[in-house]
Write a protein that holds these residues in place. Structure first.
Motif, short mmCIF file in Angstrom:
data_model
loop_
_atom_site.label_atom_id
_atom_site.label_comp_id
_atom_site.label_asym_id
_atom_site.label_seq_id
_atom_site.Cartn_x
_atom_site.Cartn_y
_atom_site.Cartn_z
N LEU A 109 12.01 -20.43 -1.16
CA LEU A 109 11.08 -20.07 -2.24
C LEU A 109 9.66 -20.58 -2.03
CD1 LEU A 109 13.07 -20.32 -5.62
CD2 LEU A 109 13.09 -18.54 -3.89
N LEU A 110 9.53 -21.74 -1.42
CA LEU A 110 8.19 -22.33 -1.34
C LEU A 110 7.26 -21.59 -0.38
CD1 LEU A 110 8.81 -26.19 -1.71
CD2 LEU A 110 8.13 -24.51 -3.45
N LYS A 111 7.83 -20.64 0.36
CA LYS A 111 6.97 -19.81 1.22
C LYS A 111 6.26 -18.75 0.40
CE LYS A 111 10.19 -19.77 5.06
NZ LYS A 111 11.28 -18.90 5.42
N SER A 112 6.72 -18.54 -0.81
CA SER A 112 6.17 -17.46 -1.64
C SER A 112 5.53 -18.02 -2.91
CB SER A 112 7.28 -16.51 -2.07
OG SER A 112 7.90 -15.96 -0.95
N SER A 113 4.69 -17.18 -3.49
CA SER A 113 4.06 -17.59 -4.75
C SER A 113 5.13 -17.68 -5.84
CB SER A 113 2.97 -16.58 -5.12
OG SER A 113 3.27 -15.96 -6.33
N VAL A 114 4.91 -18.57 -6.78
CA VAL A 114 5.91 -18.83 -7.81
C VAL A 114 6.23 -17.57 -8.63
CG1 VAL A 114 4.23 -19.65 -9.50
CG2 VAL A 114 6.56 -20.52 -9.60
N LYS A 115 5.27 -16.67 -8.71
CA LYS A 115 5.49 -15.42 -9.46
C LYS A 115 6.59 -14.57 -8.84
CE LYS A 115 0.95 -14.72 -11.53
NZ LYS A 115 -0.06 -15.37 -10.67
N LEU A 116 6.80 -14.74 -7.55
CA LEU A 116 7.80 -13.91 -6.85
C LEU A 116 9.19 -14.54 -6.80
CD1 LEU A 116 5.57 -12.83 -3.81
CD2 LEU A 116 6.06 -11.53 -5.90
N TRP A 117 9.31 -15.79 -7.21
CA TRP A 117 10.59 -16.49 -7.07
C TRP A 117 11.75 -15.72 -7.69
CZ3 TRP A 117 9.70 -22.42 -8.37
CH2 TRP A 117 8.88 -22.97 -7.38
N LYS A 118 11.50 -15.15 -8.86
CA LYS A 118 12.57 -14.47 -9.60
C LYS A 118 13.21 -13.32 -8.82
CE LYS A 118 11.40 -15.01 -14.51
NZ LYS A 118 10.89 -16.37 -14.42
N ASP A 119 12.43 -12.74 -7.89
CA ASP A 119 12.91 -11.55 -7.18
C ASP A 119 13.43 -11.85 -5.79
OD1 ASP A 119 12.07 -9.96 -9.35
OD2 ASP A 119 10.01 -10.12 -8.62
N LEU A 120 13.41 -13.10 -5.38
CA LEU A 120 13.86 -13.43 -4.01
C LEU A 120 15.36 -13.68 -4.01
CD1 LEU A 120 10.94 -15.82 -2.96
CD2 LEU A 120 11.24 -13.40 -2.37
N ASP A 121 16.02 -12.92 -3.16
CA ASP A 121 17.48 -13.01 -3.07
C ASP A 121 17.85 -14.30 -2.30
OD1 ASP A 121 20.15 -12.74 -2.34
OD2 ASP A 121 19.97 -10.57 -2.06
N ILE A 122 18.51 -15.22 -2.98
CA ILE A 122 18.86 -16.49 -2.32
C ILE A 122 20.38 -16.63 -2.17
CG2 ILE A 122 16.77 -17.75 -3.00
CD1 ILE A 122 18.52 -19.11 -5.21
N THR A 123 21.10 -15.50 -2.21
CA THR A 123 22.56 -15.53 -2.21
C THR A 123 23.14 -16.39 -1.08
OG1 THR A 123 22.46 -13.30 -3.06
CG2 THR A 123 24.62 -14.07 -2.32
N GLU A 124 22.74 -16.06 0.17
CA GLU A 124 23.36 -16.78 1.30
C GLU A 124 22.92 -18.25 1.34
OE1 GLU A 124 22.25 -13.58 1.69
OE2 GLU A 124 24.27 -12.72 1.92
N ILE A 125 21.64 -18.47 1.06
CA ILE A 125 21.11 -19.85 1.05
C ILE A 125 21.89 -20.71 0.05
CG2 ILE A 125 19.09 -21.19 0.28
CD1 ILE A 125 17.45 -18.73 1.35
N TYR A 126 22.09 -20.12 -1.11
CA TYR A 126 22.79 -20.81 -2.21
C TYR A 126 24.25 -21.09 -1.80
CZ TYR A 126 24.71 -21.30 -7.00
OH TYR A 126 25.34 -21.73 -8.13
#
Ligand SMILES: [Fe+2]
Length: 266
Positions: free
Chosen positions: A181-198
């Protein structure tokens, strides 16, 4: 004395002993919850796992200070929390009242066999705020809580579906999610798929972290780090609680600034 924050920073949880300043609020929360349940005044979707778990999201209509029917939310735990986090949130949310009943969990139509087995074997371990969306489910970090504050409303023993935390897992989970997430602006966090990371981070936490059951006597409270992996252990043969079930109120105030969610110093 409030929560031991050094302990909390390291393990991701902390408890406080019974505090008489809490009792009036606890009595009120229990009374209101029981009245609503007795009158069937709740959404049936909140009853899951074959009727053995009442989710109770936003069940208490407390005000933004946590006050319930004129009874203030106060005491050592609240002062300690406000001291550490008070500037980061603007209101106490409407508390959840999570109730487990003897026999938790049972299979149900709304849950796949895989989910049910995960609930039984890994206690449904999760991070609050990581939302599953779609079919098959993909996961997104969409809710940014400041902390999780637990207030048991009844006495229960360590076999009556206690909360379980994986000690220190907040560091593993936060580091893994931050890398994405920290590679992206906070506004985009909601749309970043983190399934595998999680999923990978959870596996790592299962391997590396000790499981700890959190059980405190009535009047006691606990706080969980917002990124600590936690779940609910199945009700055991020797589980005992109030006849109305194992009942815990939870507050999860939303952060004013979402970027604080991944800040490792707070
Ligand atoms: Fe949770």
């Amino acid at each position: 004395m409030g929560f031991n924050w050094n302990f909390f920073n390291r393990f991701g949880w902390a408890v406080l002993d019974p505090d008489k300043e809490m009792y009036e609020w606890i009595d009120q929360a229990k009374k209101i919850s029981q009245q609503k349940l007795d009158k069937n005044y709740f959404n049936k979707k909140q009853l899951r796992c074959g009727g053995t778990w009442f989710v109770g999201a936003n069940f208490l209509k407390n005000d933004s200070h946590g006050k319930l029917n004129g009874v203030s939310l106060k005491g050592k735990a609240v002062r300690s929390i406000v001291g550490r986090y008070g500037k980061l949130f603007s209101e106490w949310d409407q508390a959840q009242v999570s109730i487990c009943y003897r026999g938790y969990p049972q299979p149900s139509k709304s849950e796949t066999l895989a989910s049910f087995n995960y609930r039984k074997n890994y206690f449904g371990a999760h991070l609050d705020g990581i939302i599953p969306i779609g079919q098959p489910k993909r996961r997104y970090a969409q809710q940014y809580h400041t902390f999780i504050f637990g207030i048991p409303l009844v006495n229960f023993n360590a076999f009556a579906a206690p909360l379980v935390v994986w000690e220190g897992s907040h560091q593993i989970m936060r580091d893994a999610i931050s890398r994405r997430l920290l590679k992206s602006s906070v506004k985009l966090w909601k749309d970043l798929d983190i399934t595998e990371i999680y999923q990978e981070a959870r596996k790592e936490a299962f391997l590396k972290c000790e499981q700890k059951k959190i059980v405190v006597p009535l009047g006691g409270t606990y706080i969980l780090h917002r990124q600590v992996l936690h779940g609910v252990m199945p009700w055991g043969k020797h589980g005992r609680s109030d006849e109305k079930g194992r009942m815990i109120a939870y507050f999860r105030p939303t952060l004013k600034e979402p970027q604080i969610w991944l800040n490792q110093n707070i």
